[in-house]
Scaffold this motif. Structure first.
Motif, PDB file in Angstrom:
ATOM      1  N   GLY A 176       0.989  -1.251   0.005  1.00  0.00           N
ATOM      2  CA  GLY A 176       0.040  -0.123  -0.041  1.00  0.00           C
ATOM      3  C   GLY A 176       0.809   1.311  -0.136  1.00  0.00           C
ATOM      4  N   ASP A 177       2.008   1.226  -0.406  1.00  0.00           N
ATOM      5  CA  ASP A 177       2.792   2.371  -0.432  1.00  0.00           C
ATOM      6  C   ASP A 177       2.798   3.025  -1.647  1.00  0.00           C
ATOM      7  OD1 ASP A 177       3.918   1.590   2.039  1.00  0.00           O
ATOM      8  OD2 ASP A 177       5.769   0.519   1.250  1.00  0.00           O
ATOM      9  N   LYS A 178       2.881   4.391  -1.535  1.00  0.00           N
ATOM     10  CA  LYS A 178       2.895   5.084  -2.854  1.00  0.00           C
ATOM     11  C   LYS A 178       4.290   4.943  -3.775  1.00  0.00           C
ATOM     12  CE  LYS A 178       0.047   9.095  -0.914  1.00  0.00           C
ATOM     13  NZ  LYS A 178      -1.146   8.364  -1.668  1.00  0.00           N
ATOM     14  N   ILE A 179       3.882   5.181  -4.691  1.00  0.00           N
ATOM     15  CA  ILE A 179       5.178   5.161  -5.773  1.00  0.00           C
ATOM     16  C   ILE A 179       4.831   6.080  -7.174  1.00  0.00           C
ATOM     17  CG2 ILE A 179       4.496   2.892  -6.917  1.00  0.00           C
ATOM     18  CD1 ILE A 179       7.547   2.485  -7.278  1.00  0.00           C
ATOM     19  N   SER A 180       5.819   6.605  -7.181  1.00  0.00           N
ATOM     20  CA  SER A 180       5.717   7.755  -8.739  1.00  0.00           C
ATOM     21  C   SER A 180       6.816   7.230  -9.618  1.00  0.00           C
ATOM     22  CB  SER A 180       5.784   9.068  -8.214  1.00  0.00           C
ATOM     23  OG  SER A 180       4.618   9.539  -7.372  1.00  0.00           O
ATOM     24  N   VAL A 181       6.353   7.602 -10.787  1.00  0.00           N
ATOM     25  CA  VAL A 181       7.306   7.137 -12.060  1.00  0.00           C
ATOM     26  C   VAL A 181       7.443   8.108 -13.016  1.00  0.00           C
ATOM     27  CG1 VAL A 181       7.646   5.447 -13.900  1.00  0.00           C
ATOM     28  CG2 VAL A 181       6.546   4.595 -11.830  1.00  0.00           C
ATOM     29  N   VAL A 182       8.419   8.522 -13.535  1.00  0.00           N
ATOM     30  CA  VAL A 182       8.727   9.785 -14.265  1.00  0.00           C
ATOM     31  C   VAL A 182       9.282   9.406 -15.533  1.00  0.00           C
ATOM     32  CG1 VAL A 182       9.925  11.970 -14.588  1.00  0.00           C
ATOM     33  CG2 VAL A 182       8.940  10.886 -12.220  1.00  0.00           C
ATOM     34  N   MET A 183       8.958   9.680 -16.720  1.00  0.00           N
ATOM     35  CA  MET A 183       9.586   9.513 -17.981  1.00  0.00           C
ATOM     36  C   MET A 183      10.170  10.784 -18.371  1.00  0.00           C
ATOM     37  SD  MET A 183      10.242   7.398 -20.409  1.00  0.00           S
ATOM     38  CE  MET A 183       8.960   5.974 -20.333  1.00  0.00           C
ATOM     39  N   LEU A 184      11.380  11.070 -18.713  1.00  0.00           N
ATOM     40  CA  LEU A 184      12.099  12.335 -19.168  1.00  0.00           C
ATOM     41  C   LEU A 184      12.629  12.112 -20.452  1.00  0.00           C
ATOM     42  CD1 LEU A 184      15.187  12.614 -18.378  1.00  0.00           C
ATOM     43  CD2 LEU A 184      14.057  12.680 -16.090  1.00  0.00           C
ATOM     44  N   ASP A 185      12.788  13.210 -21.258  1.00  0.00           N
ATOM     45  CA  ASP A 185      13.299  13.183 -22.454  1.00  0.00           C
ATOM     46  C   ASP A 185      14.269  14.566 -22.652  1.00  0.00           C
ATOM     47  OD1 ASP A 185      13.279  13.902 -25.751  1.00  0.00           O
ATOM     48  OD2 ASP A 185      13.160  11.824 -25.499  1.00  0.00           O
ATOM     49  N   LEU A 186      15.381  14.282 -23.033  1.00  0.00           N
ATOM     50  CA  LEU A 186      16.367  15.411 -23.361  1.00  0.00           C
ATOM     51  C   LEU A 186      15.704  16.249 -24.508  1.00  0.00           C
ATOM     52  CD1 LEU A 186      19.930  14.245 -22.562  1.00  0.00           C
ATOM     53  CD2 LEU A 186      18.618  15.689 -21.287  1.00  0.00           C
ATOM     54  N   ASP A 187      15.751  17.659 -24.327  1.00  0.00           N
ATOM     55  CA  ASP A 187      15.111  18.560 -25.192  1.00  0.00           C
ATOM     56  C   ASP A 187      16.150  18.753 -26.420  1.00  0.00           C
ATOM     57  OD1 ASP A 187      12.809  18.881 -23.994  1.00  0.00           O
ATOM     58  OD2 ASP A 187      13.433  20.536 -22.897  1.00  0.00           O
ATOM     59  N   HIS A 188      15.879  18.729 -27.642  1.00  0.00           N
ATOM     60  CA  HIS A 188      16.444  19.086 -28.852  1.00  0.00           C
ATOM     61  C   HIS A 188      17.876  18.171 -28.723  1.00  0.00           C
ATOM     62  CE1 HIS A 188      13.743  22.056 -29.493  1.00  0.00           C
ATOM     63  NE2 HIS A 188      13.944  22.682 -28.315  1.00  0.00           N
ATOM     64  N   PHE A 189      18.064  17.036 -28.522  1.00  0.00           N
ATOM     65  CA  PHE A 189      19.273  16.153 -28.313  1.00  0.00           C
ATOM     66  C   PHE A 189      19.520  15.977 -29.767  1.00  0.00           C
ATOM     67  CE2 PHE A 189      21.808  12.563 -27.817  1.00  0.00           C
ATOM     68  CZ  PHE A 189      22.739  12.867 -26.891  1.00  0.00           C
ATOM     69  N   LYS A 190      18.928  15.835 -30.895  1.00  0.00           N
ATOM     70  CA  LYS A 190      19.233  15.480 -32.165  1.00  0.00           C
ATOM     71  C   LYS A 190      19.980  16.639 -32.627  1.00  0.00           C
ATOM     72  CE  LYS A 190      17.493  14.192 -36.641  1.00  0.00           C
ATOM     73  NZ  LYS A 190      18.413  14.820 -37.464  1.00  0.00           N
ATOM     74  N   ALA A 191      19.651  17.664 -32.538  1.00  0.00           N
ATOM     75  CA  ALA A 191      20.327  18.989 -32.956  1.00  0.00           C
ATOM     76  C   ALA A 191      21.654  19.289 -32.451  1.00  0.00           C
ATOM     77  CB  ALA A 191      19.422  20.350 -32.448  1.00  0.00           C
ATOM     78  N   ILE A 192      21.842  18.528 -31.055  1.00  0.00           N
ATOM     79  CA  ILE A 192      23.129  18.655 -30.349  1.00  0.00           C
ATOM     80  C   ILE A 192      24.029  17.638 -31.060  1.00  0.00           C
ATOM     81  CG2 ILE A 192      24.460  17.938 -28.415  1.00  0.00           C
ATOM     82  CD1 ILE A 192      22.071  19.061 -26.860  1.00  0.00           C
TER      83      ILE A 192
END
Length: 322
Positions: A176-192
């Motif tokens: 019964g514990d809380k758990i959060s999940v995050v998906m993140l993506d570097l912005d404009h990485f292809k341009a780099i």
């Protein structure tokens, strides 16, 4: 390391038949008295250690051990009379040239013709076998690492990350514990990559991974999901606290130049909370939230809303920007 006396082996006088039998064996054999002195050594034993027979007879067995092992070995030997029988153990020994080898010693306690206890010890060199086993263990550890880690960043890879996420959600259901999940993506990485090259892009991925992992809690997990996408598992907090955490990371990243080019990057993120939905459903939710963050201009965090009983009351993901 001096001999106790200059007399020849007692066994050479009282047990010639035993001396002859042991002398023909291809493995190293010695007989040690209750005080720890060598009373018989066969040719294979002398050849293995690199000593002449005269240098070993009536010398204490500690002569054949590294100094760090001598006290424990003497203690073991003293406790081995007369009850200990048929013992088998691995021991590190020291040769005449100062090198060390690993041997298996199998010994038993018997009695000489005068009724005095004596230890008969048989030695088998296992150094090469242990070296092979160590190399195999190192190879297995390396293979396990490669199977669970991303080769570039050192983070857990997607395959193993899915297993970790599944286990984390199962614990959440069970406890019964809380758990959060995050998906993140570097912005404009292809341009780099296009402008500075893939070597700079790889450096940014490595430095970014190290930075984010360093600011998260020890209980949190950062996974390289693929390319410039990363997944966070944040146990013990709801989606609002997770959003605050991700915003803090995003804010600190603004003042963090990456790579020799001194580039500053941002990311977009979708944050969700486990509500007993399936792993697949949760991933779909945070992926949609990530899409909302990108659509809003990137460099922001979108939070997945909790569904209500009235579909028309559901809002779009809540956005937070710097």
């Amino acid at each position: 390391m001096t001999a106790v006396d200059d007399t020849p082996s007692l066994l050479s006088q009282t047990q010639p038949h035993l001396r002859q039998m042991l002398g023909n064996l291809a493995m190293g054999v010695c007989i040690i008295d209750a005080e720890g002195y060598l009373r018989l050594v066969n040719p294979a034993f002398c050849e293995f250690f690199g000593y002449a027979e005269s240098e070993l007879l009536n010398a204490h067995f500690r002569k054949l051990l590294p100094a760090r092992h001598q006290p424990e070995a003497e203690k073991h030997h003293a406790s081995g009379f007369p009850e200990a029988l048929n013992q088998r153990r691995a021991v590190e020994v020291r040769l005449q040239d100062g090198s060390t080898r690993s041997v298996i010693i199998e010994d038993t306690v018997s009695h000489d013709e005068e009724g005095q206890p004596q230890r008969i010890a048989f030695l088998v060199d296992i150094t090469e076998r242990l070296d092979v086993e160590r190399r195999l263990q190192e190879k297995n550890r390396r293979l396990e690492y490669l199977a669970t880690r991303d080769h570039l960043t050192g983070l857990h890879n997607r395959r193993f990350g899915l297993e970790m996420l599944g286990q984390s959600l199962e614990r959440s259901r069970r406890c019964g514990d809380k758990i959060s999940v995050v998906m993140l993506d570097l912005d404009h990485f292809k341009a780099i990559n296009d402008r500075y090259g893939h070597a700079v892009g790889d450096t940014i991925l490595k430095e970014f991974s190290h930075f984010v992992a360093g600011v998260l809690r020890t209980s949190d997990t950062l996974i390289r999901w693929g390319g410039e996408e990363f997944l966070m598992i944040l146990p013990g907090i709801d989606r609002f606290a997770a959003q605050t955490t991700v915003n803090r990371v995003l804010l600190q990243l603004v003042d963090r130049p990456l790579s020799a080019a001194g580039l500053r990057v941002s990311f977009s993120a979708g944050v969700g909370e486990h509500r007993q939905q399936t792993l697949e459903a949760l991933l779909e939710e945070i992926d949609q939230a990530l899409y909302q963050a990108k659509s809003a201009g990137r460099g922001c965090v979108a939070i997945v809303p909790v569904p209500t009983s009235r579909p028309e009351a559901q809002d779009d993901p809540t956005l937070s920007t710097l």
